[in-house]
Enzyme design. Structure first.
Site, PDB file in Angstrom:
ATOM      1  N   SER A 260       0.831  -1.250   0.097  1.00 22.50           N
ATOM      2  CA  SER A 260       0.091   0.150  -0.174  1.00 22.50           C
ATOM      3  C   SER A 260       0.789   1.313  -0.028  1.00 22.50           C
ATOM      4  O   SER A 260       1.882   1.245   0.609  1.00 22.50           O
ATOM      5  CB  SER A 260      -0.836  -0.106   1.345  1.00 22.50           C
TER       6      SER A 260
ATOM      7  N   TYR B 286      -2.254  -1.379  10.735  1.00 25.02           N
ATOM      8  CA  TYR B 286      -2.474  -1.614   9.505  1.00 25.02           C
ATOM      9  C   TYR B 286      -1.275  -1.158   8.638  1.00 25.02           C
ATOM     10  O   TYR B 286      -0.724  -2.158   8.064  1.00 25.02           O
ATOM     11  CB  TYR B 286      -3.724  -0.923   9.149  1.00 25.02           C
TER      12      TYR B 286
ATOM     13  N   LYS C 201       1.940  -3.595   6.742  1.00 22.27           N
ATOM     14  CA  LYS C 201       2.382  -3.491   5.241  1.00 22.27           C
ATOM     15  C   LYS C 201       3.927  -3.416   5.353  1.00 22.27           C
ATOM     16  O   LYS C 201       4.471  -4.152   4.345  1.00 22.27           O
ATOM     17  CB  LYS C 201       1.544  -2.514   4.449  1.00 22.27           C
TER      18      LYS C 201
HETATM   19  C1  UD1 Z   1      -5.869   4.512   3.643  1.00 15.07           C
HETATM   20  C2  UD1 Z   1      -4.545   4.236   3.246  1.00 15.07           C
HETATM   21  C3  UD1 Z   1      -4.427   3.220   2.074  1.00 15.07           C
HETATM   22  C4  UD1 Z   1      -5.159   1.996   2.781  1.00 15.07           C
HETATM   23  C5  UD1 Z   1      -6.670   2.421   2.967  1.00 15.07           C
HETATM   24  C6  UD1 Z   1      -7.295   1.150   3.567  1.00 15.07           C
HETATM   25  C7  UD1 Z   1      -2.940   6.397   2.986  1.00 15.07           C
HETATM   26  C8  UD1 Z   1      -2.565   7.464   2.391  1.00 15.07           C
HETATM   27  N1  UD1 Z   1      -4.072   5.391   2.322  1.00 15.07           N
HETATM   28  O1  UD1 Z   1      -6.874   5.283   2.566  1.00 15.07           O
HETATM   29  O2  UD1 Z   1      -3.324   2.841   1.703  1.00 15.07           O
HETATM   30  O3  UD1 Z   1      -5.336   0.976   1.700  1.00 15.07           O
HETATM   31  O4  UD1 Z   1      -6.603   3.399   3.989  1.00 15.07           O
HETATM   32  O5  UD1 Z   1      -8.710   1.493   3.915  1.00 15.07           O
HETATM   33  O6  UD1 Z   1      -2.646   5.894   4.051  1.00 15.07           O
HETATM   34  N2  UD1 Z   1     -13.101  10.818   3.165  1.00 15.07           N
HETATM   35  C9  UD1 Z   1     -13.820  11.837   3.599  1.00 15.07           C
HETATM   36  N3  UD1 Z   1     -15.088  11.294   4.126  1.00 15.07           N
HETATM   37  C10 UD1 Z   1     -15.443   9.942   4.062  1.00 15.07           C
HETATM   38  C11 UD1 Z   1     -14.319   8.842   3.667  1.00 15.07           C
HETATM   39  C12 UD1 Z   1     -13.068   9.571   3.538  1.00 15.07           C
HETATM   40  O7  UD1 Z   1     -13.835  12.829   3.563  1.00 15.07           O
HETATM   41  O8  UD1 Z   1     -16.539   9.491   4.459  1.00 15.07           O
HETATM   42  C13 UD1 Z   1     -11.722  11.308   2.638  1.00 15.07           C
HETATM   43  C14 UD1 Z   1     -10.307  10.924   3.695  1.00 15.07           C
HETATM   44  O9  UD1 Z   1     -10.535  11.981   4.528  1.00 15.07           O
HETATM   45  C15 UD1 Z   1      -9.416  10.821   2.588  1.00 15.07           C
HETATM   46  C16 UD1 Z   1     -10.063  10.498   1.366  1.00 15.07           C
HETATM   47  O10 UD1 Z   1     -11.337  10.561   1.663  1.00 15.07           O
HETATM   48  O11 UD1 Z   1      -8.941  12.153   2.375  1.00 15.07           O
HETATM   49  C17 UD1 Z   1      -9.909   8.796   0.920  1.00 15.07           C
HETATM   50  O12 UD1 Z   1     -10.277   8.355   2.166  1.00 15.07           O
HETATM   51  P1  UD1 Z   1     -10.244   6.496   2.172  1.00 15.07           P
HETATM   52  O13 UD1 Z   1     -11.166   6.252   1.121  1.00 15.07           O
HETATM   53  O14 UD1 Z   1     -10.626   6.181   3.581  1.00 15.07           O
HETATM   54  O15 UD1 Z   1      -8.826   6.098   1.932  1.00 15.07           O
HETATM   55  P2  UD1 Z   1      -7.627   6.474   2.616  1.00 15.07           P
HETATM   56  O16 UD1 Z   1      -7.545   6.942   3.997  1.00 15.07           O
HETATM   57  O17 UD1 Z   1      -6.837   7.177   1.505  1.00 15.07           O
END
Ligand code: UD1
Length: 369
Positions: A130, A157, A161
């Site tokens: 990841s 987590y 990795k």
């Molecule tokens: C993270 C990890 C990724 C991992 C994944 C597992 C990092 C950069 N990424 O992904 O490697 O495989 O977790 O789950 O460490 N968001 C919102 N509202 C929501 C949900 C998410 O605004 O309800 C935003 C988050 O703040 C983030 C983006 O959407 O900025 C993506 O979030 P998400 O889909 O949870 O993935 P990551 O956290 O990037």
């Protein structure tokens, strides 16, 4: 079509696993899947069947159970490679249940390495890593290449990795036939174009796209955009969202490479093994049997851009509000995927609008609760 050999897929009914099973079969591989259905269901096998036209070989086992896992290798002595997806992946949950994460993510990997070396026809492993291994990269490393420094993750987590990459690279040195390709995924999204398989979150989704599609379907009242005060053009976090089918295809390319099935052009790309300066894995790299690739699009999109992209692509209304930052989020990260393009001949090809439409099409096949 030529049968390219039998591949073991752990976590075969999971989100990325199921899409990869389909692409492997499309590419001429034979597949045996295993899963314990901790985070998936047996119904996914029906979805795969609808796409490929037959029941895949499948065993319901937990990869952290050595004996049960060993039985799979005994039953299928012709395995020439494994793709190891089976793992837990929720950052928040890992902080509450570290032992679950270390047991599932580490013990299952130890078992796989041991068994593939002892029992398989050929010990080749493609590992689901990841972009979390990079943490929040300094600006000078964006887009981030594989040679960027690895920063110790704050979550079990993320650490699992990083540990897994350490364990695999140490194993390369100890087992002279073992070959490993670690694939560092950015943010996989979307669903198969048939909408027979897709992402199945357990309970309230943690990830952005399932939360968007559930909100659009009326299952959630609104989407929380976690933070609009980051140091980014619109203030929301930036990620590299990659279509799960494109990602699945990269696994085919990785296996082709480990098995010597890649095209003649790709074979000639890596003429000699170069150990990167400051490599965390110098001995493994020097072996010529250790490969690491970023899998992303090379383009960063903010949360707000993705939300607006979804509305534009689907024409569906979406309630969203700006909410406080989520603890532990990195501000921005996106991939430099040029190494995968050069050495694997792989590139993420699907436009984001199409990807978001596929996620919406999949959501519409799911129960409305
Ligand atoms: C993270 C990890 C990724 C991992 C994944 C597992 C990092 C950069 N990424 O992904 O490697 O495989 O977790 O789950 O460490 N968001 C919102 N509202 C929501 C949900 C998410 O605004 O309800 C935003 C988050 O703040 C983030 C983006 O959407 O900025 C993506 O979030 P998400 O889909 O949870 O993935 P990551 O956290 O990037």
């Amino acid at each position: 079509m030529k049968n390219k050999g039998l591949i073991l897929i752990t976590g075969a009914t999971g989100y990325i696993g199921s899409h990869t099973v389909v692409e492997l079969i499309n590419a001429g591989y034979d597949v045996v899947g295993v899963d314990n259905f901790y985070n998936s269901t047996a119904k996914v096998l029906d979805g795969i069947k609808k796409i490929v036209g037959f029941n895949i070989k499948f065993e319901e086992i937990d990869c952290s159970d050595y004996k049960a896992f060993e039985n799979v290798f005994v039953k299928y002595p012709d395995i020439v490679g494994a793709i190891h997806f089976a793992a837990c992946k929720a950052v928040g949950e890992s902080i509450e249940k570290p032992l679950l994460y270390y047991r599932n993510n580490i013990v299952s990997l130890l078992n796989l390495i041991d068994l593939i070396n002892k029992k398989a026809k050929q010990p080749n492993i493609v590992f689901s890593s990841s972009c979390t291994v990079y943490g929040q990269p300094a600006k000078k490393y964006l887009p981030i290449p594989e040679t960027a420094p690895l920063i110790k993750s704050p979550s079990p987590y993320g650490k699992s990795k990083q540990m897994a990459e350490d364990i695999l690279s140490d194993s390369i040195v100890a087992f002279p036939k073992l070959k490993v390709c670690a694939l560092r995924y950015f943010n996989p999204i979307g669903a198969h174009p048939t909408a027979y398989i897709g992402e199945l979150p357990n309970g309230v989704p943690m990830n952005l796209v399932p939360f968007i599609t559930q909100t659009a379907a009326g299952i959630r009242d609104h989407l929380n955009v976690f933070g609009d005060d980051y140091n980014t053009p619109d203030g929301s976090c930036i990620r590299d969202y990659i279509y799960v089918v494109d990602l699945a295809k990269a696994h085919v390319k990785a296996l082709d490479k480990l098995l010597g099935e890649e095209s003649a052009a790709e074979k000639t790309v890596v003429k000699k093994t170069v150990v990167a300066k400051d490599s965390p894995y110098p001995a493994a790299e020097a072996s010529g049997r250790w490969f690491v690739y970023n899998l992303g699009t090379g383009k960063g999109l903010s949360v707000l851009q993705l939300v607006k992209g979804f509305i534009k692509a689907t024409g569906v209304k979406l309630n969203y509000v700006i909410a406080p930052r989520r603890t532990g989020d990195v501000e921005q990260v996106w991939a430099d995927p040029s190494k995968a393009k050069k050495e694997l001949g792989w590139k993420a090809a699907t436009p984001i609008g199409e990807v978001l439409k596929s996620a919406w099409k999949w959501q519409q096949t799911l129960p409305k609760q």
